[in-house]
Design a protein around this motif. Structure first.
Motif, mmCIF file in Angstrom:
data_model
loop_
_atom_site.group_PDB
_atom_site.id
_atom_site.type_symbol
_atom_site.label_atom_id
_atom_site.label_comp_id
_atom_site.label_asym_id
_atom_site.label_seq_id
_atom_site.Cartn_x
_atom_site.Cartn_y
_atom_site.Cartn_z
ATOM 1 N N ALA A 183 -17.969 -59.501 -17.525
ATOM 2 C CA ALA A 183 -16.671 -58.931 -17.914
ATOM 3 C C ALA A 183 -15.958 -59.842 -18.905
ATOM 4 O O ALA A 183 -15.377 -59.368 -19.890
ATOM 5 C CB ALA A 183 -15.814 -58.700 -16.675
ATOM 6 N N THR A 185 -17.498 -53.940 -20.698
ATOM 7 C CA THR A 185 -16.528 -52.957 -20.207
ATOM 8 C C THR A 185 -17.288 -51.766 -19.636
ATOM 9 O O THR A 185 -18.500 -51.621 -19.860
ATOM 10 C CB THR A 185 -15.640 -52.469 -21.363
ATOM 11 O OG1 THR A 185 -16.493 -51.801 -22.319
ATOM 12 C CG2 THR A 185 -14.906 -53.631 -22.032
ATOM 13 N N GLU A 186 -16.589 -50.893 -18.953
ATOM 14 C CA GLU A 186 -17.248 -49.690 -18.440
ATOM 15 C C GLU A 186 -17.716 -48.803 -19.587
ATOM 16 O O GLU A 186 -18.742 -48.137 -19.480
ATOM 17 C CB GLU A 186 -16.331 -48.928 -17.478
ATOM 18 C CG GLU A 186 -16.231 -49.589 -16.107
ATOM 19 C CD GLU A 186 -17.587 -49.880 -15.466
ATOM 20 O OE1 GLU A 186 -18.396 -48.946 -15.283
ATOM 21 O OE2 GLU A 186 -17.861 -51.055 -15.163
#
Length: 198
Positions: free
Chosen positions: A89, A94-95
């Motif tokens: 992260a 990121t997603e």
């Protein structure tokens, strides 16, 4: 329910509690360690190995995290897929980027080096005997041989321990979408667990 007893953090041996420190406050992020802790000696050796590997890494945390998550998908290791490492992260995972793992060869937000590493990861996880000279030529375009050695070691850990974790069925503490075992699940989604101890 897990196939083996997952220890509560309070049940961990004192030396493991000391080693893990604040990470004990997040049982979801402990995953495999909750069963492995039945053997504190083996757990300590595993943690020491992972710690040394992380400290000596020549690979970006972003790359390692992307490869880990892609292998977790192939392994269908739900505890691995639910986990997000702090180092990843902190290095930009990121997603939205994790969603690129659905089709890495087509993803515009992955670098050519990441795509080459992910191709190698896909093959190591699904058809290791299909890894040929062309795969290594693609890796050499972006990585030194020592970096390729490290990538291979990381993949060996992710494939082996991810499959082990999947057989232990460690899903009890995971977000709901990881509990349904009737169909494959993916690591891309909005309810991941962030582990501070990696």
């Amino acid at each position: 329910m897990a196939r083996l007893h997952a220890l509560a953090p309070a049940e961990f041996a004192p030396e493991l509690r000391t080693t893990l420190g604040p990470a004990l406050g997040d049982p979801q992020g402990l995953g495999l360690l909750r069963v492995l802790a039945q053997r504190p000696d083996i757990t300590a050796a595993f943690l020491a190995f992972r710690s040394r590997l992380a400290a000596a890494t020549a690979l970006p945390p972003r790359l390692v995290e992307l490869v880990r998550l892609r292998v977790a998908f192939h392994n269908q290791c739900r505890s691995c897929m639910a986990l997000r490492t702090k180092s990843g992260a902190d290095d930009g995972v990121t997603e939205a980027l994790v969603c690129s793992l659905e089709r890495p060869a087509e993803a515009a937000d992955l670098t050519p080096a990441e795509r080459a590493a992910l191709r190698y990861a896909d093959l190591v996880a699904t058809d290791h005997l299909a890894v040929d000279d062309a795969v290594f030529d693609a890796l050499r375009a972006h990585f030194t041989e020592p970096e390729i050695v490290e990538l291979g070691v990381q993949l060996a850990v992710f494939v082996g321990f991810g499959r082990l974790s999947a057989t232990w069925d460690l899903v009890d503490d995971l977000p709901d979408r990881f509990l349904d075992r009737s169909a494959p699940v993916t690591p891309w989604g909005a309810d991941a667990v962030v582990a501070d101890h990696r």
